[in-house]
Write an enzyme that holds these catalytic residues in place. Sequence first.
Site, PDB file in Angstrom:
ATOM      1  N   GLY A  71       0.787  -1.223   0.000  1.00  0.00           N
ATOM      2  CA  GLY A  71       0.000   0.000   0.000  1.00  0.00           C
ATOM      3  C   GLY A  71       0.814   1.266   0.000  1.00  0.00           C
ATOM      4  N   CYS A  72       0.204   2.347   0.486  1.00  0.00           N
ATOM      5  CA  CYS A  72       0.781   3.685   0.357  1.00  0.00           C
ATOM      6  C   CYS A  72       2.061   3.880   1.164  1.00  0.00           C
ATOM      7  CB  CYS A  72      -0.247   4.742   0.772  1.00  0.00           C
ATOM      8  SG  CYS A  72      -1.720   4.796  -0.281  1.00  0.00           S
ATOM      9  N   ASN A  73       2.281   3.071   2.190  1.00  0.00           N
ATOM     10  CA  ASN A  73       3.498   3.209   2.987  1.00  0.00           C
ATOM     11  C   ASN A  73       4.691   2.507   2.355  1.00  0.00           C
ATOM     12  OD1 ASN A  73       1.536   1.092   4.475  1.00  0.00           O
ATOM     13  ND2 ASN A  73       3.576   0.221   4.368  1.00  0.00           N
TER      14      ASN A  73
END
Length: 377
Positions: free
Chosen positions: A154-156
């Site tokens: 995901g975004c991390n």
Amino acid sequence: MLDSALRENPGSSLDDLAAAAPRLRGVGTAVPATTYTQQEVLDAFGISDPRVRSVFLNSAIERRGLVLPPLKPTGERAVETQGELLGKHLGLGLAMGREAIEGCLRAAGADLADVGYLCCVTSTGFLTPGFSALFIKELGLDRHCSRLDVVGMGCNAGLNALTAVAGWARAHPGELALMVCVEACSAAYVFDGTMRSSVVNSLFGDGAAAVAVRHDGDGGQEAGPGTAAGGGPALLRFSSRIIPEAVGAMRYDWDEDHGKFSFYLDPEVPYVVGAHAEAAVGRLLNGTGVRRSDVAHWIIHSGGKKVVDSVRANLGLSRADVRHTTGVLRDHGNLSSGSFLFSYERLAAEGRVAPGELGVLMTMGPGSTIETALVRW
């Protein structure tokens, strides 16, 4: 990196530590040729629900790069199958990734032949072999190039992957490592008019970002094209903070009703992330002698207006501190794992960073997770 150096040389200065750390050497980004305002997306799908329209039009996003479903003879947008979405993930990902990699290498003053390690990050589709093998073939990279694919984090994930890239660079002084985040968010949408899908559909945009990392082994400070003063910042330290009680707050899972994968964002995400931001940064800085007020530059993931506002409030940051974060959100939407590199590119292009200044990189995403890095120019 910094932790072991501090233990071994407790009197070491940040200058000494930076000299021993790998540095960011160049960055490149790419988005699709087709971009849309929020109003144009609403019009494209004939969305009239005032609640949904409000979500789109109050998102602090003006325009996003997207590859929308093709038009049917009736003028309506087609409903893409999961197979068609995976094909979009592959084709769009390769095109954007190539452009980002080529731009990154130009900024770093390097060639494809210089790449010794390639790490590819994505969360908008699943491929085997992954993007790393495909780029090595498509770009003609050395067949002995080491590679890694980070998928589904995901975004991390950009900072998760950068940790591995920095470790490889440190172990191979003088050799160039490359990380590319490839997020074809258009390949991960469900359009059904519900509030669940509308929150996601109003937020994400397509984009790819690549960054070059090298450890010279002698504290080399040469500046290259497109880099900040001192040849780009040294990657001093990474830190993670996991929030297990919010493990389901951000998901990309199978939607049985639509027969495809679908993003989900809990409405409480901004407050959960914000509430843990201070502790995440505190952990990063602990033992370094660096105070939060010493940090001159903040590169924070463009997770959404409420997320950015929550993080800013909890860390006591000014609007100027997050100007590139909000600028990327405005111009591109949430670009998932590569968002922070779009912001870093804008900071580098400003030419306002001075040698010796400190910065914090921060990403957040599923887990729920906050990833941080301390850098020094």
